[in-house]
Motif scaffolding. Structure first.
Motif, PDB file in Angstrom:
ATOM      1  N   PHE A  35       0.842  -1.199   0.000  1.00 14.09           N
ATOM      2  CA  PHE A  35       0.000   0.000   0.000  1.00 14.09           C
ATOM      3  C   PHE A  35       0.881   1.255   0.000  1.00 14.09           C
ATOM      4  O   PHE A  35       0.639   2.203  -0.760  1.00 14.09           O
ATOM      5  N   LYS A  74      -0.120   5.002  -1.427  1.00 13.41           N
ATOM      6  CA  LYS A  74      -1.484   5.138  -0.913  1.00 13.41           C
ATOM      7  C   LYS A  74      -2.497   5.472  -2.010  1.00 13.41           C
ATOM      8  O   LYS A  74      -3.608   5.895  -1.726  1.00 13.41           O
ATOM      9  N   ASP A  75      -2.124   5.281  -3.255  1.00  5.34           N
ATOM     10  CA  ASP A  75      -2.985   5.602  -4.399  1.00  5.34           C
ATOM     11  C   ASP A  75      -4.091   4.555  -4.523  1.00  5.34           C
ATOM     12  O   ASP A  75      -3.815   3.372  -4.739  1.00  5.34           O
ATOM     13  N   LYS A  76      -5.325   4.992  -4.384  1.00 11.04           N
ATOM     14  CA  LYS A  76      -6.449   4.055  -4.381  1.00 11.04           C
ATOM     15  C   LYS A  76      -6.553   3.278  -5.685  1.00 11.04           C
ATOM     16  O   LYS A  76      -6.718   2.054  -5.676  1.00 11.04           O
ATOM     17  N   GLU A  77      -6.469   3.955  -6.811  1.00  8.63           N
ATOM     18  CA  GLU A  77      -6.607   3.286  -8.100  1.00  8.63           C
ATOM     19  C   GLU A  77      -5.520   2.224  -8.298  1.00  8.63           C
ATOM     20  O   GLU A  77      -5.799   1.105  -8.727  1.00  8.63           O
ATOM     21  N   VAL A 110      -6.110  -0.738  -5.617  1.00  7.89           N
ATOM     22  CA  VAL A 110      -7.280  -1.549  -5.969  1.00  7.89           C
ATOM     23  C   VAL A 110      -6.967  -2.415  -7.189  1.00  7.89           C
ATOM     24  O   VAL A 110      -7.263  -3.611  -7.213  1.00  7.89           O
ATOM     25  N   SER A 144     -11.520  -1.976  -2.512  1.00  5.80           N
ATOM     26  CA  SER A 144     -11.724  -0.611  -2.003  1.00  5.80           C
ATOM     27  C   SER A 144     -11.866  -0.602  -0.488  1.00  5.80           C
ATOM     28  O   SER A 144     -11.357   0.301   0.180  1.00  5.80           O
ATOM     29  N   TRP A 198      -8.401  -0.959   0.862  1.00  4.58           N
ATOM     30  CA  TRP A 198      -7.690   0.314   0.719  1.00  4.58           C
ATOM     31  C   TRP A 198      -8.138   1.301   1.805  1.00  4.58           C
ATOM     32  O   TRP A 198      -7.305   1.930   2.454  1.00  4.58           O
ATOM     33  N   GLN A 199      -9.433   1.419   1.997  1.00  3.07           N
ATOM     34  CA  GLN A 199      -9.963   2.366   2.983  1.00  3.07           C
ATOM     35  C   GLN A 199      -9.493   2.002   4.391  1.00  3.07           C
ATOM     36  O   GLN A 199      -9.138   2.877   5.179  1.00  3.07           O
ATOM     37  N   ASN A 208      -5.844   2.962   4.622  1.00  2.00           N
ATOM     38  CA  ASN A 208      -5.735   4.417   4.584  1.00  2.00           C
ATOM     39  C   ASN A 208      -6.134   5.017   5.931  1.00  2.00           C
ATOM     40  O   ASN A 208      -5.443   5.900   6.456  1.00  2.00           O
TER      41      ASN A 208
END
Length: 90
Positions: A50, A55-58, A61, A76, A79-80, A83
């Motif tokens: 991560f 930390k880039d969501k796209e 994921v 997602s 990721w959340q 984050n």
């Protein structure tokens, strides 16, 4: 924080330590076994990826979907979770 599961809240509420990957929101037994088979047996190792992905969501994921064939919602949620954990502890 948006509406989250109890699993998410539990993960974010304390230091990571040696938590298994199945403690991550969005990762249950089947996906956890897939992560373990790729060498990601602890949540902190997934956290490392991560962070490598900034930390880039796209990116995260997409990486998780490609690696363990999970759906967008599961990735997602993971990721959340990471984050929010970083916001609390880093």
């Amino acid at each position: 924080m948006s509406s989250t599961t109890q699993k998410h809240r539990n993960f974010v509420a304390e230091p990571m330590g040696e938590k298994p990957v199945t403690d991550l929101a969005g990762i249950a037994d089947v996906l956890g076994k897939r992560l373990v088979s790729h060498g990601f047996d602890r949540a902190y190792i997934v956290l490392g990826q991560f962070l490598v992905l900034k930390k880039d969501k796209e990116l995260f994921v997409g990486w998780l979907q490609d690696l363990i064939h999970c759906n967008v919602m599961q990735a997602s949620n993971c990721w959340q979770c990471l984050n929010d954990w970083c916001s609390e502890f880093l």
